[in-house]
Write a protein that holds these residues in place. Structure first.
Motif, PDB file in Angstrom:
ATOM      1  N   SER B  16     -42.334 -75.675 -36.115  1.00 12.58           N
ATOM      2  CA  SER B  16     -40.886 -75.335 -35.025  1.00 12.58           C
ATOM      3  C   SER B  16     -40.999 -75.729 -33.799  1.00 12.58           C
ATOM      4  CB  SER B  16     -40.228 -73.613 -35.718  1.00 12.58           C
ATOM      5  OG  SER B  16     -41.462 -72.461 -35.770  1.00 12.58           O
ATOM      6  N   GLY B  17     -42.738 -75.198 -33.578  1.00  8.99           N
ATOM      7  CA  GLY B  17     -43.525 -75.376 -32.046  1.00  8.99           C
ATOM      8  C   GLY B  17     -44.931 -74.797 -32.514  1.00  8.99           C
ATOM      9  N   LEU B  18     -45.500 -74.757 -31.054  1.00 10.97           N
ATOM     10  CA  LEU B  18     -47.201 -74.546 -31.111  1.00 10.97           C
ATOM     11  C   LEU B  18     -47.331 -73.485 -31.282  1.00 10.97           C
ATOM     12  CD1 LEU B  18     -49.526 -75.531 -29.709  1.00 10.97           C
ATOM     13  CD2 LEU B  18     -48.892 -74.293 -27.447  1.00 10.97           C
ATOM     14  N   ILE B  19     -48.560 -72.972 -32.276  1.00 10.56           N
ATOM     15  CA  ILE B  19     -48.811 -71.454 -32.491  1.00 10.56           C
ATOM     16  C   ILE B  19     -50.457 -71.364 -31.786  1.00 10.56           C
ATOM     17  CG2 ILE B  19     -49.282 -70.128 -33.891  1.00 10.56           C
ATOM     18  CD1 ILE B  19     -47.950 -71.150 -36.527  1.00 10.56           C
ATOM     19  N   ARG B  20     -50.306 -70.179 -30.933  1.00 12.24           N
ATOM     20  CA  ARG B  20     -51.730 -70.195 -29.971  1.00 12.24           C
ATOM     21  C   ARG B  20     -52.045 -68.666 -30.465  1.00 12.24           C
ATOM     22  NH1 ARG B  20     -53.000 -71.492 -26.027  1.00 12.24           N
ATOM     23  NH2 ARG B  20     -50.573 -72.580 -24.635  1.00 12.24           N
ATOM     24  N   ALA B  21     -52.768 -68.826 -30.845  1.00 12.17           N
ATOM     25  CA  ALA B  21     -53.715 -66.997 -31.669  1.00 12.17           C
ATOM     26  C   ALA B  21     -55.292 -66.518 -31.445  1.00 12.17           C
ATOM     27  CB  ALA B  21     -53.972 -67.750 -32.806  1.00 12.17           C
ATOM     28  N   LEU B  22     -54.997 -65.333 -30.254  1.00 13.40           N
ATOM     29  CA  LEU B  22     -56.450 -65.412 -29.709  1.00 13.40           C
ATOM     30  C   LEU B  22     -56.821 -64.004 -30.747  1.00 13.40           C
ATOM     31  CD1 LEU B  22     -53.637 -66.110 -27.186  1.00 13.40           C
ATOM     32  CD2 LEU B  22     -56.661 -65.736 -26.170  1.00 13.40           C
ATOM     33  N   ILE B  23     -58.205 -63.693 -30.698  1.00 13.95           N
ATOM     34  CA  ILE B  23     -58.521 -62.877 -31.180  1.00 13.95           C
ATOM     35  C   ILE B  23     -59.945 -62.294 -30.528  1.00 13.95           C
ATOM     36  CG2 ILE B  23     -57.728 -63.653 -33.768  1.00 13.95           C
ATOM     37  CD1 ILE B  23     -61.033 -65.275 -34.277  1.00 13.95           C
ATOM     38  N   LYS B  24     -59.707 -60.822 -31.025  1.00 14.77           N
ATOM     39  CA  LYS B  24     -61.073 -60.762 -30.567  1.00 14.77           C
ATOM     40  C   LYS B  24     -61.608 -59.516 -31.967  1.00 14.77           C
ATOM     41  CE  LYS B  24     -62.772 -57.543 -27.025  1.00 14.77           C
ATOM     42  NZ  LYS B  24     -62.731 -56.666 -25.318  1.00 14.77           N
ATOM     43  N   VAL B  25     -63.284 -60.014 -32.198  1.00 15.01           N
ATOM     44  CA  VAL B  25     -63.545 -59.884 -33.457  1.00 15.01           C
ATOM     45  C   VAL B  25     -65.249 -58.683 -32.873  1.00 15.01           C
ATOM     46  CG1 VAL B  25     -65.388 -61.132 -35.399  1.00 15.01           C
ATOM     47  CG2 VAL B  25     -63.337 -61.990 -34.841  1.00 15.01           C
ATOM     48  N   ASP B  27     -68.136 -56.281 -34.594  1.00 16.24           N
ATOM     49  CA  ASP B  27     -68.596 -56.217 -36.522  1.00 16.24           C
ATOM     50  C   ASP B  27     -67.817 -56.375 -37.296  1.00 16.24           C
ATOM     51  OD1 ASP B  27     -69.773 -53.867 -34.915  1.00 16.24           O
ATOM     52  OD2 ASP B  27     -68.497 -52.779 -35.076  1.00 16.24           O
ATOM     53  N   ASN B  28     -67.573 -58.149 -36.800  1.00 20.37           N
ATOM     54  CA  ASN B  28     -67.108 -59.303 -37.921  1.00 20.37           C
ATOM     55  C   ASN B  28     -65.874 -58.372 -38.330  1.00 20.37           C
ATOM     56  OD1 ASN B  28     -67.409 -60.744 -39.991  1.00 20.37           O
ATOM     57  ND2 ASN B  28     -67.304 -59.948 -41.414  1.00 20.37           N
ATOM     58  N   ARG B  29     -64.760 -57.985 -37.269  1.00 19.19           N
ATOM     59  CA  ARG B  29     -63.635 -57.894 -37.925  1.00 19.19           C
ATOM     60  C   ARG B  29     -63.006 -57.459 -36.617  1.00 19.19           C
ATOM     61  NH1 ARG B  29     -62.229 -55.455 -43.263  1.00 19.19           N
ATOM     62  NH2 ARG B  29     -64.286 -55.030 -43.994  1.00 19.19           N
ATOM     63  N   LEU B  30     -61.447 -58.079 -36.704  1.00 18.10           N
ATOM     64  CA  LEU B  30     -60.721 -58.441 -35.704  1.00 18.10           C
ATOM     65  C   LEU B  30     -59.817 -57.068 -35.307  1.00 18.10           C
ATOM     66  CD1 LEU B  30     -58.087 -60.909 -37.331  1.00 18.10           C
ATOM     67  CD2 LEU B  30     -60.206 -61.383 -35.839  1.00 18.10           C
ATOM     68  N   THR B  31     -60.593 -56.854 -33.900  1.00 23.44           N
ATOM     69  CA  THR B  31     -59.943 -55.552 -33.387  1.00 23.44           C
ATOM     70  C   THR B  31     -58.790 -55.890 -32.321  1.00 23.44           C
ATOM     71  OG1 THR B  31     -61.444 -56.271 -31.280  1.00 23.44           O
ATOM     72  CG2 THR B  31     -62.355 -54.588 -33.455  1.00 23.44           C
ATOM     73  N   ASP B  32     -58.351 -57.024 -31.893  1.00 23.45           N
ATOM     74  CA  ASP B  32     -57.307 -57.408 -30.689  1.00 23.45           C
ATOM     75  C   ASP B  32     -56.969 -58.216 -31.515  1.00 23.45           C
ATOM     76  OD1 ASP B  32     -55.554 -57.298 -29.123  1.00 23.45           O
ATOM     77  OD2 ASP B  32     -57.150 -57.315 -27.094  1.00 23.45           O
ATOM     78  N   VAL B  33     -55.540 -58.618 -31.304  1.00 19.95           N
ATOM     79  CA  VAL B  33     -54.679 -60.499 -31.642  1.00 19.95           C
ATOM     80  C   VAL B  33     -53.604 -60.243 -31.174  1.00 19.95           C
ATOM     81  CG1 VAL B  33     -53.773 -61.253 -33.860  1.00 19.95           C
ATOM     82  CG2 VAL B  33     -55.299 -59.820 -34.164  1.00 19.95           C
ATOM     83  N   VAL B  34     -53.421 -61.847 -30.539  1.00 18.55           N
ATOM     84  CA  VAL B  34     -52.368 -61.964 -30.200  1.00 18.55           C
ATOM     85  C   VAL B  34     -52.147 -62.853 -30.094  1.00 18.55           C
ATOM     86  CG1 VAL B  34     -51.516 -62.840 -27.591  1.00 18.55           C
ATOM     87  CG2 VAL B  34     -53.130 -60.727 -27.607  1.00 18.55           C
ATOM     88  N   ILE B  35     -50.436 -63.172 -30.267  1.00 18.34           N
ATOM     89  CA  ILE B  35     -50.121 -64.240 -31.061  1.00 18.34           C
ATOM     90  C   ILE B  35     -48.861 -65.094 -30.058  1.00 18.34           C
ATOM     91  CG2 ILE B  35     -48.673 -65.942 -33.591  1.00 18.34           C
ATOM     92  CD1 ILE B  35     -49.713 -63.756 -34.718  1.00 18.34           C
ATOM     93  N   GLY B  36     -49.000 -66.040 -28.832  1.00 16.93           N
ATOM     94  CA  GLY B  36     -47.871 -66.475 -28.414  1.00 16.93           C
ATOM     95  C   GLY B  36     -47.571 -67.867 -28.914  1.00 16.93           C
ATOM     96  N   GLY B  37     -47.250 -69.161 -28.607  1.00 19.68           N
ATOM     97  CA  GLY B  37     -46.650 -70.112 -28.279  1.00 19.68           C
ATOM     98  C   GLY B  37     -44.758 -70.221 -28.394  1.00 19.68           C
ATOM     99  N   ASP B  38     -44.324 -71.490 -28.846  1.00 22.44           N
ATOM    100  CA  ASP B  38     -42.690 -71.738 -28.343  1.00 22.44           C
ATOM    101  C   ASP B  38     -42.330 -72.054 -29.999  1.00 22.44           C
ATOM    102  OD1 ASP B  38     -43.644 -74.779 -29.142  1.00 22.44           O
ATOM    103  OD2 ASP B  38     -43.329 -75.218 -26.994  1.00 22.44           O
ATOM    104  N   PHE B  39     -42.945 -71.131 -30.825  1.00 19.16           N
ATOM    105  CA  PHE B  39     -43.154 -71.805 -32.258  1.00 19.16           C
ATOM    106  C   PHE B  39     -41.273 -70.422 -32.108  1.00 19.16           C
ATOM    107  CE2 PHE B  39     -45.850 -67.967 -32.430  1.00 19.16           C
ATOM    108  CZ  PHE B  39     -44.979 -67.190 -32.135  1.00 19.16           C
TER     109      PHE B  39
END
Lengths: 277, 100
Positions: B16-25, B27-39
């Protein structure tokens, strides 16, 4: 199904204004269970899908210098890029029960995208639906659409390209200028087409407008009842308009301080203090 | 300030389109997440909820995939031709960029 569909031709309009009007009509229609079709002639504009990240997709400085106005819509999918006099865009807000619109997203796209196929038929061209949300002409995309849904209605926006400036589109994209070559343009032209190329002649936007009206009539087997925004819709449009110029909405990913601060559709009305009544 | 500074990015082209995942890690945990794209995902605001569902996850493909599967099972949205595996692949690419 109704015999008549209320219909509005917004003419030449800025992206923020038509997106505010779209959201206003959609919210009120979802509450009242009504339906409306509409078309507009976009000024030079870039309308991002709900989840697209501006900075990742576009070079904002180059786009602004070229005179493009940027906003974001409430539906997902890809960007609606409109170079000058390049297309007519459409919207359909339909009561799902009244218009027997399938629950399945792809099936509903196929049904509503018939508007484009019938419009192409008016030009002697054949439009072929390509899941999930495109219409192809001779194997190339000539129309794309985006959709969202409320409790009672579906909202679908889309476009029919008549004369697209691909070089300008690529210049606005977040790619190095040196990559915008004739080869790059040819590569896009292999996948994207417009009425001018398919018909090998200039196509006036009035022709496209007429073809789209025909598309609506044929798809839903209705006559169009030409109208304009009513008082409630105008009031809500005016209230929503600042949102579509608001940096926090357009740059919704980068304006978030954390993921917990993001917009949600149900919150937007409250955040912007909109009185729907 | 660059909102995406210090975040790793991964891309996956779903049907259905591009998925763009942005993460900040941290202490081995995801502390920030952005999901973008044209899905395509309807209603669209569920993508914001998906981001929230991943905050605090261990920065591993297994944990992220598990959270995405639970999210898809428990939440009421439609994402034609795009499943949890598609999002997991974008996050796997982001993790690879993070670790690489």
């Amino acid at each position: 199904m109704a015999d008549e569909l209320r219909f509005i031709d917004f003419g030449l309009i800025k992206p923020a204004k038509i997106m505010a009007a779209t959201e206003a009509m959609y919210r009120l229609a979802d509450r009242e269970g009504t339906s409306v079709g509409y078309i507009w002639h976009p000024v030079k504009s870039i309308i991002l899908g709900y989840s697209q990240i501006v900075e990742k997709e576009f070079n904002v400085e180059r786009s602004t210098n070229l005179g493009y106005e940027l906003t974001r819509r409430i539906s997902g999918g890809g960007v609606a890029f409109a170079s000058e006099d390049s297309q007519i865009q459409y919207g359909f807000i339909g009561n799902m029960r009244e218009y027997s619109i399938p629950f399945d997203i792809i099936e509903s796209y196929e049904m509503i995208c018939q508007i484009m196929s019938y419009a192409l038929e008016k030009f002697g061209l054949k439009g072929v639906f390509k899941p999930i949300n495109d219409v192809l002409c001779n194997g190339k995309k000539i129309s794309g659409s985006a959709q969202t849904r409320g409790n009672q209605v579906v909202l679908q926006n889309g476009t029919l390209l008549s004369d697209m400036n691909i070089r300008e589109m690529l210049t606005c994209c977040n790619i190095p200028l040196e990559k915008i070559s004739d080869k790059g343009i040819s590569s896009v032209e292999e996948r994207l087409t417009d009425l001018k190329r398919e018909l090998n002649r200039e196509v006036g936007l009035d022709e496209v407008r007429e073809a789209m009206l025909y598309g609506f009539e044929q798809t839903f087997d209705v006559t169009l009842s030409m109208d304009e925004l009513n008082a409630k819709e105008k009031k809500l449009t005016d209230s929503l308009l600042p949102k579509y110029y608001d940096r926090d909405w357009i740059y919704r990913h980068s304006s978030k301080k954390t993921s917990f601060g993001s917009y949600e559709s149900s919150m937007e009305i409250r955040e912007f203090g909109v009185d729907e009544g | 300030m660059d909102r995406f500074a210090g975040m790793s990015e991964g891309l996956h082209k779903a049907k259905s389109g591009l998925i763009r995942a942005l993460i900040k890690v941290e202490d081995n945990r995801l502390t920030d997440v952005v999901i973008g794209g044209d899905f395509i995902l309807v209603p669209e605001y569920y993508i914001d909820r998906m981001e929230k569902a991943l905050i605090g996850a261990e920065a591993s493909n297994r944990e992220i995939s598990k959270r995405l599967e639970v999210f898809f099972e428990n939440e009421s949205f439609q994402s034609p031709a795009t499943g949890p595996d598609d999002f997991a692949r974008a996050f796997a690419a982001a993790l690879e960029a993070q670790n690489g």
